[in-house]
Design a protein around this motif. Structure first.
Motif, PDB file in Angstrom:
ATOM      1  N   GLU A   1       0.797  -1.267   0.159  1.00 23.41           N
ATOM      2  CA  GLU A   1       0.022  -0.015  -0.010  1.00 23.41           C
ATOM      3  C   GLU A   1       0.982   1.178   0.057  1.00 23.41           C
ATOM      4  N   VAL A   2       0.509   2.115  -0.821  1.00 23.13           N
ATOM      5  CA  VAL A   2       1.283   3.349  -0.984  1.00 23.13           C
ATOM      6  C   VAL A   2       0.624   4.722  -0.318  1.00 23.13           C
ATOM      7  N   ASN A   3       1.040   4.956   0.642  1.00 26.33           N
ATOM      8  CA  ASN A   3       0.433   6.414   1.564  1.00 26.33           C
ATOM      9  C   ASN A   3       1.635   6.721   2.510  1.00 26.33           C
ATOM     10  N   GLY A   4       1.424   7.696   3.261  1.00 24.86           N
ATOM     11  CA  GLY A   4       2.605   8.412   4.101  1.00 24.86           C
ATOM     12  C   GLY A   4       2.660   7.589   5.134  1.00 24.86           C
TER      13      GLY A   4
ATOM     14  N   HIS B   1       2.438  16.579  -9.532  1.00 22.71           N
ATOM     15  CA  HIS B   1       1.791  16.317  -7.990  1.00 22.71           C
ATOM     16  C   HIS B   1       1.950  14.726  -7.926  1.00 22.71           C
ATOM     17  N   VAL B   2       2.334  14.443  -6.451  1.00 25.78           N
ATOM     18  CA  VAL B   2       2.610  13.337  -6.247  1.00 25.78           C
ATOM     19  C   VAL B   2       1.613  13.021  -5.010  1.00 25.78           C
ATOM     20  N   GLY B   3       0.785  12.120  -4.750  1.00 22.76           N
ATOM     21  CA  GLY B   3      -0.043  11.756  -3.465  1.00 22.76           C
ATOM     22  C   GLY B   3      -1.317  11.009  -4.126  1.00 22.76           C
ATOM     23  N   ARG B   4      -2.159  10.878  -2.988  1.00 23.30           N
ATOM     24  CA  ARG B   4      -3.415  10.323  -3.116  1.00 23.30           C
ATOM     25  C   ARG B   4      -4.192  11.305  -3.991  1.00 23.30           C
TER      26      ARG B   4
END
Length: 382
Positions: A13-16, A204-207
């Protein structure tokens, strides 16, 4: 020492939160400690993490691919009786996190929690601002059930202390400056985005989700595009708002989720990073952009307040100043020479941050909780 980490999100999973937790885990292992990770089972999970206890989970509404852990207090008590940790870290406030704190209290295991997500801001973004107070009380009750609550910034520490959170401790964040580096810039990748070496890649990088305030990034880019018509807006990540954003902006480049060296290439191949979110507890992507030598426009809180200097590394915008965010995007995006001067300064801003130092501080904090618990136990039996 043996430590336990309980989290409801974990790579791939990719999130902070997932990446921060994995970094803390790896840092403890590199320092010679045993680490017992408790997390929900993921699809096609092979449990490659040493000492992982996989528990049942359920899909997180509106977030495809993410799960939350179901209550598991009895399972955790049995598990920790067999293999007792000296201290545990609970990274998430979901049902699994609550279960972990209950189990730890019953077994007398000291616990720290991590404040990673501003759920009080999220309910506002999803159309329920009247629930902000309830969400904050719920989080306070959860975190005050531990011996310490870890936060990444002094700003957040002061806010939580003002909201009657107890034992709030700052644990700074770091970035892998060997992975995220200007040398990862890839002209072939930029060509696939429709840009040559002199083109302007706004990234932009992120959810891609409502709480990230993405319409402001779109407005800022469209204004910039008036004076730099060749500019491309590149989006790295995924989320519930992607389909609509892609449908409404067919000229945008959507790259999906990227990891590791591939993510580093995407960062370094950008020329200007826009981060309009106002709901982060930190914002790791800010550090990753700076480490990649990419000037950044962000609101002046979280990671930006810790590392980003207005006019030096990009634009640090007062909270709520949408016009200022757009103006900074235009000023920096239109000036190639200014961005060229900013690139080495961005790198310098985070060059001293070291994941090993964060792991050392985290280790010392958990050791202090364990030592305090031992002293209390010794007193109880004398």
């Amino acid at each position: 020492m043996r430590y336990g980490i309980v989290t409801e999100t974990y790579p791939p999973e990719v999130n902070g939160v997932a990446l921060t937790v994995q970094g803390l885990e790896q840092g403890l292992r590199e320092r010679g400690h045993a680490v017992d990770v408790v997390r929900p089972r993921q699809r096609d999970d092979e449990a490659t993490t040493p000492d992982a206890l996989l528990v049942r989970g359920a899909a997180l509404p509106r977030y495809p691919g993410l799960k939350f852990g179901l209550p598991a207090a009895r399972l955790l008590q049995r598990h920790w009786r067999r293999q007792r940790p000296d201290a545990i870290y609970v990274a998430t406030e979901g049902p699994l996190g609550w279960s972990a704190l209950r189990a730890a209290r019953r077994l007398g295991i000291p616990a720290a929690t991590g404040f990673h997500t501003r759920f009080d801001d999220y309910v506002r973004s999803y159309g329920a601002p009247w629930l902000q107070g309830t969400a904050l009380r719920w989080m306070r009750h959860f975190h005050n059930g531990a011996q310490a609550t870890l936060v990444p910034t002094r700003e957040l520490q002061a806010f939580l202390e003002g909201q009657r959170f107890r034992n709030v401790v700052r644990l700074p964040r770091a970035v892998d400056t060997q992975l995220f580096h200007p040398d990862a810039r890839d002209d072939a990748l930029r060509a696939r985005w429709g840009l040559d070496a002199r083109g302007l890649a706004v990234i932009h990088v992120g959810r891609i989700a409502p709480e990230k305030n993405l319409p402001l990034a779109v407005r800022a880019f469209r204004e910039l595009q008036r004076i730099r018509p060749e500019a491309r807006f590149v989006w790295v990540g995924d989320g519930p708002a992607r389909a609509a954003l892609q449908r409404e902006n067919p000229d945008f480049v959507f790259c999906g989720i990227r990891r590791g060296e591939d993510l580093a290439r995407h960062f370094a191949s950008g020329d200007l990073f826009l981060f309009p979110s106002r709901s982060e507890t930190f914002g790791n992507v800010t550090l990753e952009a700076l480490a990649s030598g990419v000037p950044t426009v962000a609101f002046d809180y979280g990671a930006a307040r810790e590392t980003l200097r207005d006019g030096v590394h990009g634009g640090a915008i007062s909270d709520g100043d949408d016009a200022g965010f757009i103006a900074a995007t235009l000023r920096i995006g239109a000036d190639d020479a200014l961005r060229a001067r900013m690139r080495p300064a961005c790198r310098d801003a985070v060059a001293a941050l070291r994941p090993a130092r964060v792991a050392e501080a985290f280790d010392h904090l958990l050791q202090s909780l364990a030592a305090r618990d031992d002293r209390h136990a010794a007193t109880a039996f004398t």
